[in-house]
Design a protein around this motif. Structure first.
Motif, PDB file in Angstrom:
ATOM      1  N   ARG A   1     -35.188  79.087 -43.043  1.00 19.95           N
ATOM      2  CA  ARG A   1     -33.901  78.379 -43.018  1.00 19.95           C
ATOM      3  C   ARG A   1     -32.825  79.234 -42.364  1.00 19.95           C
TER       4      ARG A   1
ATOM      5  N   GLU B   1     -36.167  71.664 -41.785  1.00 20.42           N
ATOM      6  CA  GLU B   1     -36.547  70.629 -42.756  1.00 20.42           C
ATOM      7  C   GLU B   1     -35.513  70.501 -43.862  1.00 20.42           C
ATOM      8  N   TRP B   2     -34.618  71.472 -44.002  1.00 22.27           N
ATOM      9  CA  TRP B   2     -33.599  71.448 -45.056  1.00 22.27           C
ATOM     10  C   TRP B   2     -32.365  70.653 -44.654  1.00 22.27           C
TER      11      TRP B   2
ATOM     12  N   TRP C   1     -31.755  67.278 -46.417  1.00 23.32           N
ATOM     13  CA  TRP C   1     -31.490  67.519 -47.841  1.00 23.32           C
ATOM     14  C   TRP C   1     -30.060  68.016 -48.030  1.00 23.32           C
ATOM     15  N   ARG C   2     -29.624  68.963 -47.194  1.00 22.49           N
ATOM     16  CA  ARG C   2     -28.264  69.501 -47.297  1.00 22.49           C
ATOM     17  C   ARG C   2     -27.226  68.415 -47.024  1.00 22.49           C
TER      18      ARG C   2
END
Length: 69
Positions: free
Chosen positions: A3, A14-15, A18-19
């Motif tokens: 990340r 991939e985060w 979500w964030r």
């Protein structure tokens, strides 16, 4: 670590979804909480069965649903 490297190189990770989702949830929650001064009550992250939750529940001053026409 992945990340951090992705952020430094300004590559999507991939985060990211979500964030962004978390930021949106917080923004909506803050706005709903502001309705408290008008007699509304906001509940957040109400857990249900099977690892599911209700993100936000807004309860009106009379405890029921209000309609505006």
């Amino acid at each position: 670590m992945e990340r951090v490297v992705s952020r430094l190189l300004r590559r999507p990770s991939e985060w990211d979804p979500w964030r962004k989702g978390l930021a949106g949830e917080r923004r909506v929650g803050a706005e709903l909480n502001r309705l408290g001064r008008h007699g509304w009550r906001a509940l957040h992250s109400i857990p249900l069965a099977n690892k599911v939750d209700i993100d936000h529940l807004l309860i009106g001053p009379g405890g029921g649903v209000q309609h505006q026409y």
